[in-house]
Design a protein around this motif. Structure first.
Motif, PDB file in Angstrom:
ATOM      1  N   GLU A   4       0.840  -1.196   0.000  1.00 37.11           N
ATOM      2  CA  GLU A   4       0.000   0.000   0.000  1.00 37.11           C
ATOM      3  C   GLU A   4       0.877   1.248   0.000  1.00 37.11           C
ATOM      4  N   SER A   5       0.313   2.316  -0.556  1.00 31.32           N
ATOM      5  CA  SER A   5       0.930   3.630  -0.426  1.00 31.32           C
ATOM      6  C   SER A   5       0.093   4.410   0.587  1.00 31.32           C
ATOM      7  N   TRP A   6       0.731   5.051   1.555  1.00 32.42           N
ATOM      8  CA  TRP A   6      -0.022   5.782   2.587  1.00 32.42           C
ATOM      9  C   TRP A   6       0.568   7.168   2.797  1.00 32.42           C
ATOM     10  N   ASP A   7      -0.255   8.058   3.298  1.00 30.35           N
ATOM     11  CA  ASP A   7       0.168   9.440   3.541  1.00 30.35           C
ATOM     12  C   ASP A   7       0.977   9.480   4.837  1.00 30.35           C
ATOM     13  N   GLY A   8       2.294   9.594   4.686  1.00 28.09           N
ATOM     14  CA  GLY A   8       3.174   9.619   5.846  1.00 28.09           C
ATOM     15  C   GLY A   8       3.651  11.010   6.207  1.00 28.09           C
ATOM     16  N   THR A   9       2.890  12.035   5.788  1.00 26.80           N
ATOM     17  CA  THR A   9       3.328  13.416   6.021  1.00 26.80           C
ATOM     18  C   THR A   9       3.471  13.723   7.511  1.00 26.80           C
ATOM     19  N   GLU A  17       8.221   0.144  12.019  1.00 26.26           N
ATOM     20  CA  GLU A  17       7.572   1.088  11.105  1.00 26.26           C
ATOM     21  C   GLU A  17       8.319   2.416  11.064  1.00 26.26           C
ATOM     22  N   THR A  23       3.574  16.878   0.434  1.00 24.02           N
ATOM     23  CA  THR A  23       3.015  15.653   0.997  1.00 24.02           C
ATOM     24  C   THR A  23       4.036  14.524   0.850  1.00 24.02           C
ATOM     25  N   ASN A  82       4.383  10.579   0.557  1.00 23.97           N
ATOM     26  CA  ASN A  82       3.766   9.267   0.374  1.00 23.97           C
ATOM     27  C   ASN A  82       4.786   8.185   0.675  1.00 23.97           C
ATOM     28  N   ARG A 120       5.609   3.828   1.474  1.00 22.38           N
ATOM     29  CA  ARG A 120       5.235   2.455   1.167  1.00 22.38           C
ATOM     30  C   ARG A 120       5.042   1.683   2.468  1.00 22.38           C
ATOM     31  N   ARG A 121       3.926   0.958   2.580  1.00 23.65           N
ATOM     32  CA  ARG A 121       3.711   0.081   3.727  1.00 23.65           C
ATOM     33  C   ARG A 121       3.902  -1.351   3.260  1.00 23.65           C
TER      34      ARG A 121
END
Length: 608
Positions: free
Chosen positions: A404-409, A468, A507, A509, A511-512
């Motif tokens: 998944e791609s997630w918002d890690g801002t 993480e 922002t 983005n 990777r999880r």
């Protein structure tokens, strides 16, 4: 079919036992036979060697092959001799009598191919020797070694422009298994191949499955890979340092796996002996630095594993390409972690090269990190690096188990804010471990020592685990939003791009990693896997005969026959020499040498 066109086809069938050329081979071979220069970019296992071997057989004179692989010249010559090709080499391993014998054979026109190292051809006596004979062509193998942008730069290759200057009418063919557009142009310029015809094949190796996993006790991860997917298979394990090579080889041996070390620090005789065992014995694992592998022609390498991050995509592609040369399913596996990124960044900062050199290294690393961190198809990303468009392959880890791609801002802001507060409020710099301790609110001795529990960011990151957070640090480094300080202690500092994250104008983005799943069973992992049960004993009998023949002659098993030929023999079960002569890989010389023996083996299996 014209008479001219049949010449190379006749050589292909008579000598090599193949009925048709693949891809661009026919066009390349005809172009060189007609006297044209060529620059050939073709993946490992794509059949590059035929592109100069067949023209050397068809044209008058001797084909001169420039190769950086002194340690492998004997094996290359042995493989050609088994096909009935008159081949020899001149290098520093020979005594005066042997060199004189080879020189006489060349001058008498009794050699089809002569192998030379690049440093030898620039010696005046060697050039004079070549002048006195008839040269059919020059083949410059591993041509990327001429490029300072490439990953295996060899200064000796820079002098090879003299080939065109001294022998302007002799056709030249430069070949490599990997080159970006920049490397491609540099090869062309440095070897004076501006007027050469360029042949660029697809870089796709569909039989190789690319997988990149987060590092978590990498030796144990490697052991699981070998035991669950590649038990008894031949493979190569790449490590960054000599010490890591030694430790990993020892670990595998302790676990009951046949493994040998290879690195530049070993005695030359030990290296040669280990390389010979890897080539000649089945199921051997070679643990090595990148000093090992170029020119290795072992077709049944089932896996290539990296325990450290490669320095470039070109290097990674070249190294993984040593798997599955026979076209059978194979694995390219890489364990990659935060320390890899920090170590590579630190090595670049401490490099002795100039600014342009460090920028080249950084560009290489950035591309490698992008491949590791992509949420898209790995193969698409890899091929795009070489300028080739493709669609999702369905056979890499990101296709089989998409991340998944997630918002890690916000996590990125928390981490960067901690670095800011340490630097600006305390004039301090620390590594990733201590910064993560602060974010997780851990009351460690170091936190107590420096009073970092007073920082406003202390304990604000408990929504993520330590693993993480390490992934966040790794990806911020990969995206250039964080940097490793050049102090040599692995401390983290901000970059110019960090400000955009902190002021909310950018922002982030991330990777999880997906949950680990059981991989689908490989359709045909070994050479015998897709043979019917009734034919497997036939294949094993043929392998046993081949192993005995190889041992008796002191050559690798694949020099006798490739697995693909044994599989076809087991399937078709020929009973006469004429039938045997139609099997792929059984040329005229091998039919005469091994035909009766093969028929006896097949008859014995049939009678049993």
């Amino acid at each position: 079919m014209t008479a001219a066109a049949s010449t190379e086809l006749e050589a292909l069938h008579r000598v090599f036992g193949y009925d048709a050329f693949r891809g661009d081979q026919a066009d390349i071979i005809r172009h060189v036979i007609d006297g044209g220069d060529a620059l050939v970019l073709m993946p490992t296992g794509g059949g590059k060697s035929l592109c100069y071997q067949i023209p050397a057989l068809v044209r008058e004179g001797t084909g001169v092959v420039i190769s950086p692989l002194i340690a492998l010249m004997q094996d290359q010559v042995d493989a050609l001799a088994a096909l009935g090709v008159r081949a020899a080499f001149l290098n520093s391993t020979q005594g005066p009598e042997e060199r004189a014998r080879v020189e006489c054979a060349y001058l008498a026109g009794e050699l089809d191919l002569l192998y030379l190292a690049p440093e030898r051809i620039t010696v005046a006596s060697t050039a004079d020797l070549l002048d006195r004979g008839r040269i059919a062509l020059f083949a410059i193998d591993e041509a990327h070694c001429v490029s300072q942008w490439g990953h295996d730069f060899r200064p000796d290759y820079l002098a090879l422009s003299m080939l065109h200057e001294r022998w302007p009418t002799v056709p030249r063919v430069a070949l490599t298994a990997t080159a970006t557009e920049q490397t491609h142009l540099e090869i062309q310029k440095r070897l004076q191949l501006e007027n050469a015809r360029h042949f660029v094949a697809s870089f796709d190796r569909p039989n190789i499955q690319y997988r990149i996993v987060p590092k978590d006790q990498p030796q144990k991860q490697l052991l699981e890979l070998l035991r669950t997917e590649h038990a008894g298979d031949a493979g190569i394990v790449y490590c960054l340092s000599r010490a890591s090579v030694e430790k990993t080889a020892e670990f595998l041996v302790e676990q009951g796996i046949l493994a040998l070390p290879y690195h530049a620090g070993l005695d030359a005789r030990v290296r040669a002996a280990n390389q010979a065992r890897f080539l000649r014995e089945d199921g051997m694992v070679m643990v090595a630095t990148i000093a090992f592998g170029m020119g290795i022609d072992k077709p049944d390498v089932r896996f290539v594993a990296h325990l450290d991050l490669p320095k470039s995509v070109e290097g990674y592609y070249q190294e993984t390409g040593r798997a599955g040369r026979d076209g059978m399913p194979s694995t390219a596996w890489l364990a990659y972690g935060l320390q890899d990124v920090m170590q590579q960044r630190r090595m670049i900062d401490q490099s002795e090269g100039d600014l342009a050199h460090r920028r080249r290294l950084s560009a290489h690393l950035d591309a490698m990190l992008a491949l590791c961190e992509t949420v898209q198809c790995r193969r698409m990303q890899l091929l795009a690096y070489f300028g080739e468009k493709s669609s999702p392959c369905g056979n890499c880890d990101t296709c089989l188990n998409p991340p998944e791609s997630w918002d890690g801002t916000i996590p990125a802001q928390k981490l960067l804010s901690t670095v800011v507060r340490l630097q600006r409020e305390r004039n301090q710099k620390f590594g990733a471990g201590h910064i993560i301790d602060i974010l997780l609110g851990r009351q460690t001795s170091r936190v107590d020592q420096y009073g970092h529990d007073d920082l406003s960011t202390f304990g604000i990151g408990t929504e993520l685990s330590e693993t993480e957070w390490r992934g966040v640090v790794r990806q911020l480094l990969a995206q250039g939003l964080l940097a490793v300080n050049s102090d040599g202690f692995g401390t983290l500092v901000l970059t110019d791009a960090s400000a955009g994250v902190l002021d909310n104008s950018r922002t982030v983005n991330l990777r999880r990693e997906p949950e680990r799943t059981t991989r689908a069973t490989r359709k045909a992992r070994s050479a015998v896997a897709d043979l019917p049960d009734a034919l497997q004993p036939v294949f094993e009998s043929l392998r046993a005969w081949r192993a005995a023949a190889a041992k008796e002659q002191g050559v690798p098993a694949y020099v006798i026959f490739h697995d693909a030929t044994l599989r076809e023999l087991a399937t078709r079960h020929p009973s006469t020499l004429d039938e045997l002569g139609t099997v792929t890989g059984v040329g005229e010389s091998k039919l005469a040498k091994y035909g009766e023996q093969l028929l006896e083996v097949l008859a014995a299996v049939r009678a049993a």
